[in-house]
Enzyme design. Structure first.
Site, PDB file in Angstrom:
ATOM      1  CD1 TRP A  74      -0.949   0.844   3.435  1.00 23.44           C
ATOM      2  CD2 TRP A  74      -0.357  -1.311   3.249  1.00 23.44           C
ATOM      3  NE1 TRP A  74      -0.600   0.395   4.683  1.00 23.44           N
ATOM      4  CE2 TRP A  74      -0.238  -0.911   4.604  1.00 23.44           C
ATOM      5  CE3 TRP A  74      -0.022  -2.604   2.917  1.00 23.44           C
ATOM      6  CZ2 TRP A  74       0.202  -1.778   5.617  1.00 23.44           C
ATOM      7  CZ3 TRP A  74       0.408  -3.471   3.918  1.00 23.44           C
ATOM      8  CH2 TRP A  74       0.509  -3.059   5.235  1.00 23.44           C
ATOM      9  CG  ASP A  75       0.617   4.385   2.982  1.00 26.61           C
ATOM     10  OD1 ASP A  75      -0.460   3.926   2.587  1.00 26.61           O
ATOM     11  OD2 ASP A  75       0.709   5.141   3.969  1.00 26.61           O
ATOM     12  CB  SER A 165       3.813   6.183   5.556  1.00 26.01           C
ATOM     13  OG  SER A 165       3.183   5.260   4.765  1.00 26.01           O
ATOM     14  NE  ARG A 248      -1.395   7.576  10.102  1.00 25.98           N
ATOM     15  CZ  ARG A 248      -2.537   7.476  10.811  1.00 25.98           C
ATOM     16  NH1 ARG A 248      -2.500   7.263  12.115  1.00 25.98           N
ATOM     17  NH2 ARG A 248      -3.702   7.602  10.212  1.00 25.98           N
ATOM     18  CG  ASP A 249       1.898   9.063   7.315  1.00 26.31           C
ATOM     19  OD1 ASP A 249       2.276   7.977   7.784  1.00 26.31           O
ATOM     20  OD2 ASP A 249       0.726   9.257   6.934  1.00 26.31           O
ATOM     21  CD  GLU A 341      -4.262   8.928   6.750  1.00 29.95           C
ATOM     22  OE1 GLU A 341      -3.778   8.428   7.777  1.00 29.95           O
ATOM     23  OE2 GLU A 341      -4.947   8.302   5.935  1.00 29.95           O
TER      24      GLU A 341
HETATM   25  C1  FRU Z   1      -2.221   5.945   4.779  1.00 36.34           C
HETATM   26  C2  FRU Z   1      -1.876   5.473   6.176  1.00 36.34           C
HETATM   27  C3  FRU Z   1      -0.687   6.226   6.703  1.00 36.34           C
HETATM   28  C4  FRU Z   1      -0.073   5.238   7.647  1.00 36.34           C
HETATM   29  C5  FRU Z   1      -0.376   3.915   7.001  1.00 36.34           C
HETATM   30  C6  FRU Z   1      -0.653   2.791   7.935  1.00 36.34           C
HETATM   31  O1  FRU Z   1      -2.651   4.942   3.938  1.00 36.34           O
HETATM   32  O2  FRU Z   1      -2.970   5.627   7.027  1.00 36.34           O
HETATM   33  O3  FRU Z   1      -1.043   7.423   7.321  1.00 36.34           O
HETATM   34  O4  FRU Z   1       1.296   5.490   7.770  1.00 36.34           O
HETATM   35  O5  FRU Z   1      -1.482   4.111   6.166  1.00 36.34           O
HETATM   36  O6  FRU Z   1      -0.924   1.602   7.271  1.00 36.34           O
END
Ligand code: FRU
Length: 491
Positions: A74-75, A165, A248-249, A341
């Site tokens: 995913w991310d 992330s 996060r991120d 995000e």
């Molecule tokens: C976005 C998210 C990010 C996080 C991750 C967790 O898709 O919510 O903010 O780091 O997915 O899976």
């Protein structure tokens, strides 16, 4: 200022730049976000797309290919320098993805507590038309050795630990040292996945080396994981204040206006305890005497104050980027949305764009918008940011019928557009190219990379380029470098 009949006007945002260290936080207001509804078509048949075409991601076919049958992704992010230039390394393109194991007995929706950062590589410089349909990426495995990121939580009680992330920065564009900034997560949950104690999110750094030979790409290092930031409870909400907080991120960059100074943007929430009804008139942002304005009391009575996203800023205090200090948030979305995000700072034609991803289901009561990417433009990294496209903030959403209930990716509303959750976690690359991952298309779950799409970005407006690729859809996972590092001494 002219608005849409029946809707309030957006707030005034001058784009004026402020000192990055000053305490000006720009607001994505309710008046701004309501422009999404104002420009949504109320006459479409249920389950069609009500979002303007130029702000809609083209439809992903349901027969999309998988990047790799044995890994969910995913991310996803790229190998970048301080200006977000994307590098290949010794002839290889590299991407970093959150990954989970589709064969381990849990569902795609339970992936988050199992997330590990993995990497993929492919040869650089080959057009998408000459690559395999799935992008032709080779999986390199987990980036960090088992147990390395867990060391940050040594001596604490947790039931699951995950890597969320971040970003990967090439420290010198003539070498092979890379710094990974990511979110280290520890969960303490019961058997029903309820929190016994709030999750602990730590923005963390680890340094390693990238290597490549004629056959493959690999990494060494990443043994020391340095905790950098945990929320302070004043600018950024803590787990004690709200067990559902977001912190996060991390994405780091140098500001061209402040050469040599390094900053980090990240996802946060406005500090303070959950449930305190403290949005203000400024968060509503209506023009004086707007006949369509809500009153503050109406907004507070709706419970909209549970949603308090922000985009955080920190400044590096040393050149190894291992010490950081919080600055006040750049943007808040109090009473507007709970999650902004994967923020990124994107400098284009002398303007500063903040792009961030958000969900329909995290909008506050009374405001609405699709899952997708949102954008804000100003004259510096801290500005009175103007939400893009009619002042709304929406840049590119999934095909969505805003007149119909949202549903969720794991429990779709049969009346909703079957692509309302087709993609998420969009990241804007050089040249306006956008990568993301596939979540759900017509009920088929993804866990793989979306087709790359392209945006035209001009001042405070953007439009999806429908001449790019096939009706706007480029290659699946076509994530290319725009610069090369040639460092054959390093292997
Ligand atoms: C976005 C998210 C990010 C996080 C991750 C967790 O898709 O919510 O903010 O780091 O997915 O899976």
């Amino acid at each position: 200022l002219s608005g849409v009949p029946g809707f309030p006007l957006p707030s005034t945002h001058t784009q004026q730049a402020y000192d990055p260290a000053s305490d000006f936080t720009s607001r994505w207001t309710r008046a701004d976000a309501l422009q999404i509804k104002a420009h949504s078509d109320t006459t479409v048949a249920a389950g069609q797309n009500s979002i303007p075409a130029q702000l809609t991601m083209p439809s992903i076919p349901a027969d999309f290919p998988q990047i790799n049958p044995d890994v969910w992704v995913w991310d996803t992010w790229t190998l970048i320098d301080k200006h977000a230039t994307q590098f290949s390394y010794n002839g290889w393109e590299v991407i970093f993805c959150l990954t989970a194991d589709p064969n381990a007995g849990y569902t795609f929706d339970d992936r988050h507590v199992h997330a590990r950062i993995g990497y993929f590589y492919r040869r650089a410089g080959i057009p998408a038309s000459q690559r395999p349909v799935n992008g032709g990426w080779t999986y390199g495995g987990h980036l960090f050795a088992d147990g390395a990121s867990a060391k940050v939580f040594a001596g604490t009680t947790y039931t699951q630990q995950a890597e969320w992330s971040g970003s990967t920065r090439l420290l010198h564009t003539n070498g092979n040292r890379v710094s990974v900034f990511y979110t280290d997560l520890a969960f303490n949950r019961d058997a029903n996945a309820n929190n016994i104690t709030p999750p602990v999110a730590v923005i963390t750094q680890t340094i390693g080396l990238i290597h490549a030979d004629f056959n493959h790409v690999w990494f060494t290092g990443f043994t020391r994981h340095t905790p950098l930031l945990q929320p302070d409870g004043v600018y950024y909400q803590t787990g004690q204040q709200n067990e559902f907080y977001s912190f996060r991120d991390p994405f780091t960059f140098e500001d061209p206006q402040h050469p040599g100074v390094n900053y980090m943007v990240f996802e946060g929430n406005t500090g303070g305890p959950r449930g305190v009804a403290n949005c203000t008139e400024a968060d509503l942002g209506y023009q004086p005497n707007d006949p369509h304005a809500e009153t503050l009391q109406q907004v507070l009575d709706s419970g909209a104050y549970y949603q308090k996203a922000n985009i955080g800023l920190a400044i590096a205090e040393n050149s190894s980027l291992s010490k950081w200090k919080f600055l006040p948030p750049l943007i808040s979305g109090n009473c507007v949305n709970d999650q902004t995000e994967r923020p990124q700072m994107y400098v284009h034609n002398g303007k500063y764009y903040i792009f961030t991803i958000s969900h329909r289901t995290t909008f506050a009561a009374g405001v609405d918008g699709p899952d997708g990417v949102y954008g804000f433009v100003g004259k510096g990294i801290r500005s009175d940011f103007q939400p893009m496209n009619y002042g709304s903030g929406l840049v590119m959403g999934n095909p969505t019928d805003l007149n119909t209930a949202a549903g969720t990716d794991y429990d779709p509303d049969p009346q909703q557009n079957p692509r309302a959750f087709q993609s998420y976690s969009h990241y804007i690359m050089p040249g306006g190219l956008v990568e993301s991952f596939i979540d759900t298309v017509e009920g088929r779950r993804g866990g793989t990379l979306s087709p790359t799409v392209k945006l035209h970005i001009s001042a405070a407006a953007s439009a999806v380029d429908l001449t790019y690729g096939n009706g706007g859809l480029g290659g699946y996972g076509d994530i290319s470098a725009n610069r090369r590092v040639v460092d054959f001494l390093a292997f």
